[in-house]
Write a protein that holds these residues in place. Structure first.
Motif, short mmCIF file in Angstrom:
data_model
loop_
_atom_site.label_atom_id
_atom_site.label_comp_id
_atom_site.label_asym_id
_atom_site.label_seq_id
_atom_site.Cartn_x
_atom_site.Cartn_y
_atom_site.Cartn_z
N LYS A 327 0.84 -1.21 0.00
CA LYS A 327 0.00 0.00 0.00
C LYS A 327 0.87 1.25 0.00
O LYS A 327 0.50 2.27 -0.61
N GLU A 328 2.01 1.18 0.67
CA GLU A 328 2.92 2.33 0.66
C GLU A 328 3.46 2.56 -0.75
O GLU A 328 3.62 3.71 -1.20
N PHE A 329 3.72 1.47 -1.47
CA PHE A 329 4.13 1.58 -2.87
C PHE A 329 3.06 2.29 -3.69
O PHE A 329 3.35 3.17 -4.51
N LEU A 330 1.80 1.90 -3.47
CA LEU A 330 0.71 2.51 -4.22
C LEU A 330 0.59 4.00 -3.92
O LEU A 330 0.31 4.80 -4.82
N LYS A 331 0.81 4.39 -2.69
CA LYS A 331 0.75 5.80 -2.34
C LYS A 331 1.79 6.60 -3.13
O LYS A 331 1.53 7.74 -3.54
N ILE A 332 2.94 6.00 -3.34
CA ILE A 332 4.00 6.68 -4.08
C ILE A 332 3.72 6.64 -5.58
O ILE A 332 3.75 7.67 -6.26
N ALA A 333 3.43 5.45 -6.11
CA ALA A 333 3.22 5.30 -7.55
C ALA A 333 2.02 6.12 -8.05
O ALA A 333 2.02 6.61 -9.18
N LEU A 334 1.00 6.26 -7.18
CA LEU A 334 -0.21 6.97 -7.57
C LEU A 334 -0.24 8.42 -7.11
O LEU A 334 -1.26 9.09 -7.23
N SER A 335 0.87 8.89 -6.58
CA SER A 335 0.95 10.28 -6.15
C SER A 335 0.82 11.20 -7.36
O SER A 335 1.03 10.80 -8.50
N ASP A 336 0.48 12.46 -7.11
CA ASP A 336 0.35 13.43 -8.20
C ASP A 336 1.63 13.52 -9.03
O ASP A 336 1.57 13.66 -10.26
N GLU A 337 2.77 13.43 -8.36
CA GLU A 337 4.04 13.53 -9.07
C GLU A 337 4.18 12.42 -10.11
O GLU A 337 4.49 12.68 -11.28
N PHE A 338 3.96 11.19 -9.69
CA PHE A 338 4.22 10.08 -10.59
C PHE A 338 3.05 9.76 -11.51
O PHE A 338 3.25 9.25 -12.62
N GLU A 339 1.83 10.06 -11.09
CA GLU A 339 0.69 9.96 -12.02
C GLU A 339 0.86 10.98 -13.15
O GLU A 339 0.63 10.68 -14.32
N GLY A 340 1.28 12.19 -12.78
CA GLY A 340 1.50 13.22 -13.78
C GLY A 340 2.62 12.85 -14.74
O GLY A 340 2.52 13.08 -15.95
N GLN A 341 3.69 12.28 -14.20
CA GLN A 341 4.82 11.88 -15.04
C GLN A 341 4.41 10.80 -16.02
O GLN A 341 4.78 10.83 -17.20
N LEU A 342 3.62 9.82 -15.55
CA LEU A 342 3.16 8.74 -16.43
C LEU A 342 2.27 9.29 -17.54
O LEU A 342 2.40 8.90 -18.70
N ALA A 343 1.37 10.20 -17.18
CA ALA A 343 0.47 10.78 -18.17
C ALA A 343 1.25 11.53 -19.25
O ALA A 343 0.96 11.40 -20.45
N LYS A 344 2.24 12.29 -18.82
CA LYS A 344 3.03 13.08 -19.76
C LYS A 344 3.86 12.20 -20.68
O LYS A 344 3.96 12.44 -21.89
N THR A 345 4.46 11.16 -20.11
CA THR A 345 5.35 10.30 -20.89
C THR A 345 4.59 9.39 -21.84
O THR A 345 4.95 9.25 -23.01
#
Length: 426
Positions: A327-345
């Protein structure tokens, strides 16, 4: 994003032997005691081929290790055969800790008891998840996964043909779109729209736009709802679109690939995924300069047409021994920072509308984003999987209507088969 996002599942017998899934790092005591036990552990995460960009993976790994003291091992999976592999993995005592699962596949995995409930995670980080993309993570009223990324269909059009027809702007309503297609037919020698008779996921989007459901409850079981007047109206809209096309009424968008037809430069537009424009360019490089995109318009301006949302969720294995770390991994992977990075890439729709600014500059993704909020999926029930198996009876229904049957009569023709499939035991 060329992948079978909405592949049908058959939850088969769990008798296929696969290699150990979770990977024992030698430091797992078999009990997840919380943050005090995280340091030195290794979390195993299954992602699908093409989903996690290398830089995203590297950055998430670094952030995860810094925050938890644990490591994360990504294992890339192929889409072919993944349903059986995940089903088997979830039944074992040492599954992968976190898994990417197709959004329409999630209910079936949840129904078998293979996924951990994530209601607490939803409360912590999911308050502003877009409802339309989050709904596939919920089964029987409980959160069994978290929305990760999504994609939907747009209109890909040939700017040169539209300009030749004297059309200066893209349509904002469905009727304006029909008028533009009519103009192209009158003022150019191009086929206004390439739409084969069995583009089933576009039709599903139209049913969503009409507020229709393809199944209904009859007592304790699900049955076909294809005879619903709202579904009939969606099919009439599809028929109107198809009237501007010379495509076969008994084929889907992959037979032949509609992008390769469009690449010839003699078609005004087609309705498809953004990546299909890339296929067109691979077929004919010269078409690239004429490519344009717009959101599929709905009945009124400002309200896009309903669309089928294909995509992936992230889930935690119920039998996993590191659930708090997962769950801690999900909090990081789904954070605004990394969700935004995935969307952009990757040019995919993120799980929050506030993050769609990351799509700026990607024409196809920018056109897709407005439709996501009005989107949906096929019925989110495990019983639905068998309905889409070949031959798909809904495709037969569509062809029958296009060949002259009324939607009501065409529905009667296939509802027996749909009900038979809905009654199959998973």
């Amino acid at each position: 994003m060329k992948r079978k996002l909405a592949a049908a599942i058959v939850i088969a017998g769990m008798m296929v032997s696969v290699s150990a899934c979770g990977g024992d790092d030698g430091k797992d005591s078999g009990k997840d005691a919380g943050p005090e036990s995280w340091k030195g552990q290794t979390l195993t995460v299954w992602t699908m081929d093409g989903s996690a960009p290398p830089q995203w993976t590297k950055d998430v790994q670094a952030a995860f290790e810094k925050k938890t003291g644990a490591k994360v091992k990504f294992e890339i999976q192929k889409w072919d055969g993944i349903q059986q592999k995940i089903t088997t993995a979830l039944s074992e005592s040492n599954p992968p800790d976190v898994l990417e699962v197709g959004n329409t596949q999630t209910p079936a995995y949840a129904a078998t008891g293979g996924l951990a409930e994530l209601g607490d995670l939803k409360q912590q980080i999911g308050a502003d998840w877009t409802p339309s993309v989050s709904q596939s993570s919920v089964y029987d009223g409980k959160q069994y996964a978290a929305p990760w990324y999504f994609a939907n269909r747009v209109v890909v059009y040939n700017k040169a043909i539209w300009a030749k027809a004297g059309i200066k702007d893209t349509p904002k309503t469905r009727d304006e779109f029909f008028k533009d297609l009519e103009t192209i037919g009158k003022k150019t020698d191009a086929e206004p729209l390439y739409l084969p008779g069995q583009n089933w996921y576009f039709f599903d989007g139209l049913t969503i736009g009409q507020g229709a459901d393809l199944v209904k409850k009859d007592g304790g079981k699900y049955v076909s709802n294809l005879a619903d007047p709202k579904v009939s109206q969606a099919m009439e809209i599809y028929k109107k679109y198809a009237s501007y096309s010379k495509a076969p009424k008994d084929k889907d968008e992959a037979t032949p690939q509609q992008a390769t037809v469009f690449a010839k430069g003699k078609t005004g537009a087609f309705i498809g995924m953004g990546w299909e424009a890339g296929t067109a360019v691979q077929t004919n490089k010269a078409i690239e300069k004429d490519l344009g995109y717009f959101t599929i318009p709905g009945e009124t301006a400002g309200k896009p047409e309903g669309v089928f949302l294909g995509g992936s969720n992230l889930a935690v294995a119920q039998n996993g021994k590191k659930q708090s770390l997962a769950k801690e991994f999900l909090k990081i992977a789904l954070s605004d920072e990394f969700e935004g990075q995935l969307a952009k890439t990757n040019g995919v729709i993120p799980n929050k509308t506030s993050l769609e600014t990351n799509l700026k500059g990607n024409g196809a993704a920018e056109a897709a984003a407005p439709g996501a909020a009005a989107g949906g999926t096929t019925p989110l029930i495990p019983e639905w999987a068998a309905v889409e198996n070949t031959p798909n009876p809904i495709k037969s229904y569509m062809t029958a209507v296009l060949n002259g049957k009324s939607p009501a009569d065409a529905a009667k023709q296939v509802e027996g088969e749909i009900n038979k499939r809905l009654a199959q035991q998973n």
